[in-house]
Scaffold this motif. Structure first.
Motif, PDB file in Angstrom:
ATOM      1  N   GLU A  18       0.831  -1.207   0.000  1.00 57.01           N
ATOM      2  CA  GLU A  18       0.000   0.000   0.000  1.00 57.01           C
ATOM      3  C   GLU A  18       0.868   1.260   0.000  1.00 57.01           C
ATOM      4  O   GLU A  18       0.605   2.196  -0.749  1.00 57.01           O
ATOM      5  CB  GLU A  18      -0.924  -0.014   1.209  1.00 57.01           C
ATOM      6  CG  GLU A  18      -1.970   1.077   1.189  1.00 57.01           C
ATOM      7  CD  GLU A  18      -2.952   0.927   2.340  1.00 57.01           C
ATOM      8  OE1 GLU A  18      -2.887   1.770   3.257  1.00 57.01           O
ATOM      9  OE2 GLU A  18      -3.757  -0.022   2.301  1.00 57.01           O
ATOM     10  N   GLU A  19       1.893   1.280   0.817  1.00 54.40           N
ATOM     11  CA  GLU A  19       2.796   2.434   0.882  1.00 54.40           C
ATOM     12  C   GLU A  19       3.519   2.634  -0.447  1.00 54.40           C
ATOM     13  O   GLU A  19       3.634   3.763  -0.934  1.00 54.40           O
ATOM     14  CB  GLU A  19       3.824   2.241   1.994  1.00 54.40           C
ATOM     15  CG  GLU A  19       3.246   2.258   3.386  1.00 54.40           C
ATOM     16  CD  GLU A  19       4.215   1.750   4.434  1.00 54.40           C
ATOM     17  OE1 GLU A  19       4.087   2.203   5.587  1.00 54.40           O
ATOM     18  OE2 GLU A  19       5.090   0.905   4.121  1.00 54.40           O
ATOM     19  N   ARG A  22       1.181   3.948  -3.218  1.00 51.55           N
ATOM     20  CA  ARG A  22       0.917   5.380  -3.021  1.00 51.55           C
ATOM     21  C   ARG A  22       2.127   6.209  -3.480  1.00 51.55           C
ATOM     22  O   ARG A  22       1.978   7.192  -4.199  1.00 51.55           O
ATOM     23  CB  ARG A  22       0.614   5.655  -1.546  1.00 51.55           C
ATOM     24  CG  ARG A  22       0.084   7.040  -1.279  1.00 51.55           C
ATOM     25  CD  ARG A  22      -0.333   7.278   0.178  1.00 51.55           C
ATOM     26  NE  ARG A  22      -0.997   6.141   0.802  1.00 51.55           N
ATOM     27  CZ  ARG A  22      -0.483   5.426   1.812  1.00 51.55           C
ATOM     28  NH1 ARG A  22       0.691   5.725   2.325  1.00 51.55           N
ATOM     29  NH2 ARG A  22      -1.156   4.418   2.315  1.00 51.55           N
ATOM     30  N   ALA A  23       3.331   5.786  -3.103  1.00 52.99           N
ATOM     31  CA  ALA A  23       4.545   6.512  -3.474  1.00 52.99           C
ATOM     32  C   ALA A  23       4.803   6.473  -4.980  1.00 52.99           C
ATOM     33  O   ALA A  23       5.364   7.415  -5.542  1.00 52.99           O
ATOM     34  CB  ALA A  23       5.741   5.929  -2.728  1.00 52.99           C
ATOM     35  N   GLY A  25       2.399   6.257  -7.246  1.00 55.30           N
ATOM     36  CA  GLY A  25       1.283   6.869  -7.975  1.00 55.30           C
ATOM     37  C   GLY A  25       0.471   5.860  -8.768  1.00 55.30           C
ATOM     38  O   GLY A  25      -0.074   6.204  -9.823  1.00 55.30           O
ATOM     39  N   SER A  27      -2.267   2.209  -8.385  1.00 52.97           N
ATOM     40  CA  SER A  27      -3.180   1.539  -7.466  1.00 52.97           C
ATOM     41  C   SER A  27      -2.502   0.317  -6.850  1.00 52.97           C
ATOM     42  O   SER A  27      -1.526  -0.215  -7.393  1.00 52.97           O
ATOM     43  CB  SER A  27      -4.453   1.102  -8.199  1.00 52.97           C
ATOM     44  OG  SER A  27      -4.167   0.030  -9.087  1.00 52.97           O
ATOM     45  N   LEU A  28      -3.019  -0.114  -5.726  1.00 57.67           N
ATOM     46  CA  LEU A  28      -2.514  -1.312  -5.065  1.00 57.67           C
ATOM     47  C   LEU A  28      -2.665  -2.523  -5.991  1.00 57.67           C
ATOM     48  O   LEU A  28      -1.759  -3.352  -6.106  1.00 57.67           O
ATOM     49  CB  LEU A  28      -3.261  -1.541  -3.754  1.00 57.67           C
ATOM     50  CG  LEU A  28      -2.915  -2.790  -2.958  1.00 57.67           C
ATOM     51  CD1 LEU A  28      -1.436  -2.827  -2.607  1.00 57.67           C
ATOM     52  CD2 LEU A  28      -3.766  -2.865  -1.710  1.00 57.67           C
TER      53      LEU A  28
END
Length: 72
Positions: A18-19, A22-23, A25, A27-28
């Motif tokens: 998840e991290e 996000r970093a 840009g 989706s999971l």
């Protein structure tokens, strides 16, 4: 890209999926696809991952076993 390269770099950086998603840009779900070699990682995500993890895009795509490019 080798399956373990992106995932191992993420783990090496101490990030969960998840991290990292996000970093980067993305989706999971996309990150899971890239890590499991279901889909090819787009160049913009590969560049972001190389910057984030401190390695080359060639390494992430499995084109070399060396994390960093050699000095020319």
């Amino acid at each position: 890209m080798t399956v373990k390269t992106l995932a191992s770099e993420r783990v090496r950086a101490g990030m969960n999926q998840e991290e990292a998603a996000r970093a980067l840009g993305c989706s999971l779900k996309s990150l899971c696809f890239y890590e499991n070699n279901v889909r090819d990682m787009p160049a913009d995500v590969a560049k972001a991952a190389a910057d984030l993890f401190g390695c080359s895009t060639d390494y992430l795509y499995g084109r070399t076993d060396e994390r960093l490019p050699r000095d020319v």
